[in-house]
Each structure stands twice: as C-alpha cells, then as structure tokens.
Scaffold this motif. Structure first.
Motif, mmCIF file in Angstrom:
data_model
loop_
_atom_site.group_PDB
_atom_site.id
_atom_site.type_symbol
_atom_site.label_atom_id
_atom_site.label_comp_id
_atom_site.label_asym_id
_atom_site.label_seq_id
_atom_site.Cartn_x
_atom_site.Cartn_y
_atom_site.Cartn_z
ATOM 1 N N VAL A 296 0.613 -1.059 0.214
ATOM 2 C CA VAL A 296 0.200 -0.164 0.057
ATOM 3 C C VAL A 296 0.763 1.147 0.255
ATOM 4 N N HIS A 297 0.789 2.061 -0.943
ATOM 5 C CA HIS A 297 1.523 3.137 -0.748
ATOM 6 C C HIS A 297 0.928 4.493 0.182
ATOM 7 N N VAL A 298 1.641 5.104 0.771
ATOM 8 C CA VAL A 298 1.257 5.991 2.071
ATOM 9 C C VAL A 298 1.558 7.292 1.714
ATOM 10 N N THR A 299 0.635 8.504 1.932
ATOM 11 C CA THR A 299 1.009 9.188 1.541
ATOM 12 C C THR A 299 0.537 10.530 2.926
ATOM 13 N N ILE A 300 1.055 11.696 2.494
ATOM 14 C CA ILE A 300 0.674 12.623 3.674
ATOM 15 C C ILE A 300 0.164 14.380 2.675
ATOM 16 N N ASP A 301 -0.480 14.424 2.583
ATOM 17 C CA ASP A 301 -0.854 15.923 1.267
ATOM 18 C C ASP A 301 -0.351 15.748 0.096
ATOM 19 N N GLY A 302 -0.727 14.712 -0.754
ATOM 20 C CA GLY A 302 -0.163 14.239 -2.276
ATOM 21 C C GLY A 302 1.380 13.411 -2.671
ATOM 22 N N ARG A 303 2.217 13.725 -1.236
ATOM 23 C CA ARG A 303 4.089 13.255 -1.136
ATOM 24 C C ARG A 303 4.061 12.200 0.180
ATOM 25 N N ASP A 304 4.499 11.265 -0.398
ATOM 26 C CA ASP A 304 5.239 10.018 0.095
ATOM 27 C C ASP A 304 6.026 10.803 1.509
ATOM 28 N N LEU A 305 6.083 9.535 2.637
ATOM 29 C CA LEU A 305 6.234 10.352 3.477
ATOM 30 C C LEU A 305 8.004 10.543 3.322
ATOM 31 N N LEU A 306 9.039 11.227 4.064
ATOM 32 C CA LEU A 306 9.557 11.455 4.613
ATOM 33 C C LEU A 306 9.899 10.263 5.445
ATOM 34 N N PRO A 307 10.984 9.961 5.881
ATOM 35 C CA PRO A 307 12.012 9.085 6.945
ATOM 36 C C PRO A 307 10.880 9.098 8.290
ATOM 37 N N ALA A 308 11.500 10.438 8.500
ATOM 38 C CA ALA A 308 11.108 10.795 9.470
ATOM 39 C C ALA A 308 9.639 10.870 10.223
ATOM 40 N N GLN A 309 9.166 10.772 9.249
ATOM 41 C CA GLN A 309 7.856 10.844 9.165
ATOM 42 C C GLN A 309 6.732 9.716 9.254
ATOM 43 N N ALA A 310 7.654 8.704 8.796
ATOM 44 C CA ALA A 310 6.809 7.276 8.111
ATOM 45 C C ALA A 310 7.115 6.138 9.899
ATOM 46 N N GLY A 311 5.660 5.710 10.066
ATOM 47 C CA GLY A 311 5.421 5.469 10.763
ATOM 48 C C GLY A 311 6.608 4.164 10.946
ATOM 49 N N HIS A 315 8.078 1.301 5.239
ATOM 50 C CA HIS A 315 9.339 1.667 4.606
ATOM 51 C C HIS A 315 9.490 2.291 3.436
ATOM 52 N N VAL A 316 10.388 3.544 3.979
ATOM 53 C CA VAL A 316 10.823 4.063 2.597
ATOM 54 C C VAL A 316 11.555 4.059 1.639
ATOM 55 N N ASP A 317 11.673 3.312 0.484
ATOM 56 C CA ASP A 317 12.614 2.866 -0.779
ATOM 57 C C ASP A 317 14.175 3.549 -0.905
ATOM 58 N N ALA A 318 15.136 3.538 -1.892
ATOM 59 C CA ALA A 318 16.268 4.585 -1.832
ATOM 60 C C ALA A 318 15.199 5.336 -2.756
ATOM 61 N N ALA A 319 13.870 5.483 -3.381
ATOM 62 C CA ALA A 319 13.459 6.717 -4.226
ATOM 63 C C ALA A 319 12.540 7.677 -3.379
ATOM 64 N N GLY A 320 12.789 7.211 -2.564
ATOM 65 C CA GLY A 320 11.899 7.811 -1.808
ATOM 66 C C GLY A 320 10.241 7.499 -1.748
ATOM 67 N N ARG A 321 9.969 6.620 -1.825
ATOM 68 C CA ARG A 321 8.224 6.459 -1.902
ATOM 69 C C ARG A 321 8.684 5.462 -0.769
ATOM 70 N N SER A 322 6.660 5.996 0.079
ATOM 71 C CA SER A 322 6.386 5.400 0.687
ATOM 72 C C SER A 322 5.397 4.238 1.124
ATOM 73 N N THR A 323 6.022 2.628 1.552
ATOM 74 C CA THR A 323 4.921 2.273 1.442
ATOM 75 C C THR A 323 5.006 1.279 2.121
ATOM 76 N N VAL A 324 3.799 0.395 3.147
ATOM 77 C CA VAL A 324 3.786 -0.718 3.837
ATOM 78 C C VAL A 324 3.317 -1.686 3.234
ATOM 79 N N VAL A 325 3.743 -2.693 3.780
ATOM 80 C CA VAL A 325 3.166 -4.699 3.229
ATOM 81 C C VAL A 325 2.144 -4.481 4.256
ATOM 82 N N VAL A 326 0.891 -5.122 4.278
ATOM 83 C CA VAL A 326 -0.329 -5.855 4.818
ATOM 84 C C VAL A 326 0.145 -6.802 4.436
#
Length: 363
Positions: A296-311, A315-326
C-alpha cells in the motif's frame, strides 16, 4: 475505542476503545434529538453501565473498602503462558485482570506498564491475567492471538475470550480495562482506558501489603499523562457498514462489508485510493489481506513520507517512495510527526484484497 470519558483530574480526557453497541448509540441519538428540541446544550455523555458496580475507579483516589466477588474466567477457548486458572485457585493472590484486544493501540500502550508490574511484583504475589476479548472477527482466531502474545513479549497468563463470555461476566465495555482483585477475590479498583498508572500501582502495593507482603521503594512506573492536543485530535474512524460514517472517501472498486472495506480490483496505478483528513501526530490503521500480502502506497498531502515522518510499519525506499506491506491482520503504524498538525492521508493499494477496518490516532 471507548472513545472519550470525561474525568475530573490531571488530564482532559481518557483514551481507550469502547465496544460497539448499536442499540446504545440509537438510544444516545434519541436523547440527543430530544435535548436539541428542548433547546438544551449537551455538555458530555458518559455511559454508566460499564464494568462492575460498587468499586472505585481511576476517577477517585484510594481503594474501595470492599467490592463484589470477581466473576470467574468463563468460556475461555485457550490459555497462553499458563495452565487454566480460576478465581478460586488465585485466592491469596492479588490479581490484575486486564481486558485487551491485540489490534488496539490503546491496549498496546499499556503493555510497558503491565510488564514493569509483572516483573516487579510477581514474586510478591501479584498475578496479571490478560483477557483477550476481540473487537474484530479476525481477533477471535487463536493463532492470531498467539502470534500477538509472542510479538508483544507478553509473559503473563492470557485467557483467550473469543466468545466474549468473560467480558460479559464482568459487564465490561472498554479496551483496555483493569480490574484489581484482592486476596479474598473481591474487585477493589477498576480503571477504564489509558492512564492512572501510578494510582493503579499504588493500589497494587496496598493490596499486596494487606496480604502480608512488604513492599518498599519508589513506584516502578511514572504516568506520562495525555497531551492537551489529544482533546482535538481526530477520533477513531471506522469504515464498513456497521460503524463507517463516511469520513473516509473511497475511489476505485471497493466493496463495503460490515467490518471493513475491501479493494476488489486494481485500476490504473494510483487510481484506487482511500482518503482521510485528520489532526494528530501519529496515525495507525487496522488492516488485513484477503489472501496474499498487499503493498500500500502511503502519502500525506499528496507527498511520500520522509523517513522521519514514517511510522514503524512504513518503508521508505531509495527513491523516496513510502509503502506498507499488509501481510497479516493487525495494527499498522503509518505516520509519526514531531508536531500536532492537520493533513490529508491517502492510501493506494497496489494489489486487490486489501481490507481496511479503522484508523486511530495518537498525540
């Protein structure tokens, strides 16, 4: 989640889950309509039927002088970390019965305090019994509960109350809820929701001392309280036909079920979305896969989460994409921000079969 219970000291509110009771909410709605028609102002509503009567709660200081005999553990389908227990077998011990369910963040936040009490007072005669009473259907599964007990490092006995028989015997209404029982088997103190950890520990010490144990030294725990921001954070937000109120907007092929919404087919990338505006520091979701894992791709305000913002689940990958595996039925930590603020959360599953149950928040 036993949403808000007004209290008179130290913190503006209590946090916890309350069991869904459709009839109760219908009655509350009827009362509210009558009050509005009369031109009155509703200040607060608190359900008075929760838990056993005649015992002190976290809203008052000190133990009750007496209390009702604690009901026995009833209809338990499995015991973890212990052979089956009864109240008779625990006579002479001080017993703390903790009602919890594993996908409840309010319950999870009590674990560090319960663990400290278990470690410190077990040798002095304290027995903690966690009664796992499910909110969602998947929490009835003994294998799921067993995994949660292991994952959260719960070492005290756990009674798996999948049919809510012990919950009903106690007339309980909340997750978490604590019932403190003296050596004679009487319920002397209750606490519903998070908080009052220092008061509960003092009462544990008092009852242990009364049963002949010498308790010295400072409290094992300090009560951090609840921040003032919590009074304005977004309340727990359910989806599904039973409790969904339309706060979560769905785009794509979603199927509404009583407890959850499920994505049944995947459209163009990014076209299948669940959106929710919220106010809080932290965001969690209860979710599950229908079959295999779902990303699942997770965003806030239309932007990927930064590592410091991620629960912790993101996982924030090298390209900056924030996802969670359910990949199992559980609570997932999505967002953790340094400050209290308002945002738009959006989830975009990449495979079908994603089941969303509820969002909950922390401040």
């Amino acid at each position: 989640m036993a949403r808000v219970s007004v209290r008179g000291r130290r913190r503006p509110l209590r946090r916890g889950r309350r069991r869904f009771d459709q009839g109760f909410w219908i009655r509350v709605a009827a009362v509210a309509v009558a009050v509005v028609l009369a031109g009155a102002i509703v200040v607060a509503v608190r359900y008075s039927g929760a838990g056993l009567s005649g015992v002190s709660s976290g809203q008052s200081s000190g133990l009750s002088a007496t209390g009702p005999l604690a009901p026995d553990f009833t209809g338990i389908v499995d015991w973890e970390n212990s052979a089956p227990l009864t109240m008779d077998s625990l006579r002479g011990k001080v017993v703390l019965v903790d009602f919890w369910t594993y996908s409840c963040i309010n319950c999870q936040r009590t674990f560090p305090f319960l663990r400290q009490w278990w470690d410190r007072y077990q040798a002095d005669g304290l027995v903690i019994v966690g009664v796992h009473s499910p909110e969602f259907t998947f929490e009835k599964d003994v294998g799921n509960v067993r995994r949660a007990v292991k994952d959260y490092g719960i070492g005290w006995p756990v009674a798996v109350d999948s049919n809510m028989a012990t919950w009903n015997a106690f007339s309980n209404q909340y997750w978490p809820a604590e019932y403190l029982i003296d050596a004679g088997g009487h319920v002397r103190h209750t606490n519903f929701g998070e908080g009052d950890y220092d008061a509960t520990e003092r009462d544990i010490q008092t009852l242990l001392a009364a049963s002949g144990h010498k308790i010295t030294g400072p409290l094992a725990t300090g009560d951090p309280g609840i921040t003032a921001d919590a009074s304005s954070e977004t309340p727990e937000t359910y989806v599904g036909s039973d409790r969904g109120d339309g706060s979560v907007a769905f785009q794509g092929a979603w199927s509404q079920q009583p407890e959850y919404e499920q994505l049944t087919a995947v459209g163009a990338p990014g076209s299948d979305i669940a959106s929710l505006p919220y106010k809080a520091r932290r965001v969690y979701m209860v979710a599950a896969p229908a079959a295999g894992p779902v990303t699942v791709h997770v965003t806030i305000d239309g932007r990927d989460l930064l590592p410091a913002q991620a629960g912790s689940s993101v996982h924030v990958d090298a390209a900056g994409r924030s996802t969670v595996v359910v990949d199992h039925d559980d609570l997932y930590s999505l967002v953790s921000l340094p400050g209290f603020s308002e945002h738009l959360l959006q989830l975009s599953p990449e495979q079908p079969g994603f089941r969303l149950y509820t969002f909950t928040f922390g401040s």
